[in-house]
Design an enzyme around this catalytic site. Structure first.
Site, PDB file in Angstrom:
ATOM      1  CE1 TYR A 155      30.578  42.959  43.218  1.00 51.89           C
ATOM      2  CE2 TYR A 155      29.402  42.234  41.261  1.00 51.89           C
ATOM      3  CZ  TYR A 155      30.493  42.851  41.845  1.00 51.89           C
ATOM      4  OH  TYR A 155      31.500  43.355  41.048  1.00 51.89           O
ATOM      5  CB  THR A 190      40.444  40.825  38.314  1.00 52.94           C
ATOM      6  OG1 THR A 190      39.101  40.577  38.762  1.00 52.94           O
ATOM      7  CG2 THR A 190      40.467  41.998  37.359  1.00 52.94           C
TER       8      THR A 190
HETATM    9  N1  LIG Z   1      36.642  41.819  37.552  1.00 54.36           N
HETATM   10  C1  LIG Z   1      35.393  41.974  37.178  1.00 54.36           C
HETATM   11  O1  LIG Z   1      34.866  41.196  36.382  1.00 54.36           O
HETATM   12  C2  LIG Z   1      34.587  43.145  37.695  1.00 54.36           C
HETATM   13  C3  LIG Z   1      33.399  43.454  37.033  1.00 54.36           C
HETATM   14  C4  LIG Z   1      32.630  44.519  37.488  1.00 54.36           C
HETATM   15  C5  LIG Z   1      33.044  45.254  38.564  1.00 54.36           C
HETATM   16  N2  LIG Z   1      34.205  44.936  39.197  1.00 54.36           N
HETATM   17  C6  LIG Z   1      34.584  45.742  40.361  1.00 54.36           C
HETATM   18  O2  LIG Z   1      35.893  46.222  40.206  1.00 54.36           O
HETATM   19  C7  LIG Z   1      36.463  46.455  41.495  1.00 54.36           C
HETATM   20  C8  LIG Z   1      37.846  45.797  41.553  1.00 54.36           C
HETATM   21  O3  LIG Z   1      37.672  44.395  41.448  1.00 54.36           O
HETATM   22  P1  LIG Z   1      38.764  43.421  40.780  1.00 54.36           P
HETATM   23  O4  LIG Z   1      38.097  42.737  39.677  1.00 54.36           O
HETATM   24  O5  LIG Z   1      40.017  44.146  40.532  1.00 54.36           O
HETATM   25  O6  LIG Z   1      38.903  42.357  41.982  1.00 54.36           O
HETATM   26  P2  LIG Z   1      40.153  41.776  42.783  1.00 54.36           P
HETATM   27  O7  LIG Z   1      41.210  41.351  41.826  1.00 54.36           O
HETATM   28  O8  LIG Z   1      39.581  40.774  43.706  1.00 54.36           O
HETATM   29  O9  LIG Z   1      40.697  43.040  43.597  1.00 54.36           O
HETATM   30  C9  LIG Z   1      39.975  43.548  44.675  1.00 54.36           C
HETATM   31  C10 LIG Z   1      40.794  44.609  45.371  1.00 54.36           C
HETATM   32  O10 LIG Z   1      40.037  45.084  46.506  1.00 54.36           O
HETATM   33  C11 LIG Z   1      40.862  45.013  47.676  1.00 54.36           C
HETATM   34  N3  LIG Z   1      40.043  44.758  48.866  1.00 54.36           N
HETATM   35  C12 LIG Z   1      39.226  43.693  49.098  1.00 54.36           C
HETATM   36  N4  LIG Z   1      38.711  43.777  50.330  1.00 54.36           N
HETATM   37  C13 LIG Z   1      39.197  44.922  50.900  1.00 54.36           C
HETATM   38  C14 LIG Z   1      39.046  45.547  52.156  1.00 54.36           C
HETATM   39  N5  LIG Z   1      38.278  45.002  53.125  1.00 54.36           N
HETATM   40  N6  LIG Z   1      39.717  46.706  52.400  1.00 54.36           N
HETATM   41  C15 LIG Z   1      40.512  47.247  51.447  1.00 54.36           C
HETATM   42  N7  LIG Z   1      40.683  46.704  50.232  1.00 54.36           N
HETATM   43  C16 LIG Z   1      40.047  45.548  49.967  1.00 54.36           C
HETATM   44  C17 LIG Z   1      41.829  43.863  47.389  1.00 54.36           C
HETATM   45  O11 LIG Z   1      43.047  43.992  48.114  1.00 54.36           O
HETATM   46  P3  LIG Z   1      43.440  43.283  49.509  1.00 54.36           P
HETATM   47  O12 LIG Z   1      43.027  41.861  49.409  1.00 54.36           O
HETATM   48  O13 LIG Z   1      44.913  43.540  49.598  1.00 54.36           O
HETATM   49  O14 LIG Z   1      42.673  44.054  50.555  1.00 54.36           O
HETATM   50  C18 LIG Z   1      42.114  44.083  45.913  1.00 54.36           C
HETATM   51  O15 LIG Z   1      43.116  45.063  45.748  1.00 54.36           O
HETATM   52  C19 LIG Z   1      35.476  45.879  42.510  1.00 54.36           C
HETATM   53  O16 LIG Z   1      34.687  46.923  43.038  1.00 54.36           O
HETATM   54  C20 LIG Z   1      34.606  44.966  41.665  1.00 54.36           C
HETATM   55  O17 LIG Z   1      33.322  44.794  42.207  1.00 54.36           O
HETATM   56  C21 LIG Z   1      34.985  43.893  38.788  1.00 54.36           C
END
Ligand SMILES: NC(=O)c1ccc[n+]([C@@H]2O[C@H](COP(=O)([O-])OP(=O)(O)OC[C@H]3O[C@@H](n4cnc5c(N)ncnc54)[C@H](OP(=O)(O)O)[C@@H]3O)[C@@H](O)[C@H]2O)c1
Length: 266
Positions: A155, A190
């Site tokens: 990651y 999330t």
């Molecule tokens: N939450 C945190 O603490 C955090 C911190 C730093 C960075 N981020 C970044 O923020 C971004 C969003 O994460 P989140 O926290 O919102 O996580 P999340 O709740 O797990 O959401 C992830 C999203 O990505 C989609 N996704 C996953 N695999 C996919 C694929 N193969 N094709 C298309 N879509 C896909 C999922 O939808 P489907 O399952 O419907 O495909 C979902 O809409 C990510 O890049 C993550 O690394 C998050």
């Protein structure tokens, strides 16, 4: 400070079915933007679309791990919308495993989604943005793109890589009036840790304490939208130790490395 008006902008958000992407869809629709919602789960995308203000939103399901299909799918989308003004590269997947227990397939899967799918999507839209001499590319990296921590090797690698790519692109396209924003969130509430991969590729299935106690997704969304309007280049969306760690890495890397090895990471 420049102010981008997001009203009537066509904004393509990946990972819009949940978490940060879903929240950005809600907040940007309130600003009057037209949202193109992409992720794998069509039904969830439809549910999000039905909650949005405005009536020009499009549900456009895609599995971004099928990277060879991204060019054709982008062309298909461009037939359905008048234009695209903003791309939000948000879809991503995290990791919960030590290097020694992580298969190379898991390393590649995370790199494919968190780095290459964003690179390919960006390259597919770049000719349009260059022709229009306008556009904004927003990429959600992570504090993990600034510092390496245990249990996150793949990651952190992908999140570091995409920052390097976007920093180069920003410099290349500035004179074409294309703006590049890189967002580095700390923990946000999330499903990221539930959906994270373990070393053998299985879902982790658990919400970590850091995520449970993280920033609310609403606040994270608000800060990202404001940075988009202000056409910022980089935005750190973190609090407490995570915010401090990102800054320590810059100025006192040895101290940071010491702290990271003595901090318990789940
Ligand atoms: N939450 C945190 O603490 C955090 C911190 C730093 C960075 N981020 C970044 O923020 C971004 C969003 O994460 P989140 O926290 O919102 O996580 P999340 O709740 O797990 O959401 C992830 C999203 O990505 C989609 N996704 C996953 N695999 C996919 C694929 N193969 N094709 C298309 N879509 C896909 C999922 O939808 P489907 O399952 O419907 O495909 C979902 O809409 C990510 O890049 C993550 O690394 C998050």
């Amino acid at each position: 400070m420049p102010m981008r008006n997001l009203k009537n902008q066509y904004i393509w958000i990946t990972g819009a079915s949940d978490g940060i992407g879903k929240e950005l869809a809600i907040q940007l629709a309130k600003k009057g933007a037209h949202i193109i919602l992409t992720a794998r789960k069509e039904q969830k995308l439809k549910e999000v679309a039905s909650q949005l203000e405005g009536d020009k939103h499009i549900v456009f399901p895609m599995d971004l791990l099928e990277t060879d299909k991204i060019p054709a799918k982008t062309k298909e989308l461009l037939q359905k919308v008048p234009t695209i003004d903003v791309l939000i590269n948000n879809a991503g997947i995290s990791q919960r495993s030590l290097v020694k227990e992580t298969t190379i397939e898991v390393d590649r899967k995370i790199m494919e989604l968190d780095h290459f799918s964003k690179v390919i999507l960006t390259k597919e839209l770049l000719p349009l943005f260059l022709e229009k001499q306008a556009g904004q590319i927003v990429t959600i990296s992570s504090v993990a793109g600034k510092i390496g921590t245990p249990m996150r090797s793949a990651y952190c690698a992908a999140k570091h890589a995409i920052i390097g790519f976007m920093d180069s692109l920003r410099a290349e396209v500035h004179n074409d009036n294309i703006r590049v924003l890189v967002v580095t969130p700390g923990s946000v509430q999330t499903n990221i840790s539930k959906n994270a991969l373990e070393g053998d590729g299985k879902d982790h299935g658990v919400t970590d304490p850091a995520i449970a106690n993280g920033m609310s997704v609403e606040e994270c969304g608000r800060r990202i939208v404001r940075a988009m309007e202000q056409e910022k280049s980089e935005l750190l969306v973190a609090k407490g130790k995570e915010k401090m760690a990102a800054n320590l890495k810059r100025f006192f890397p040895s101290l940071l490395f010491k702290m990271v090895r003595s901090t318990k990471t789940t």
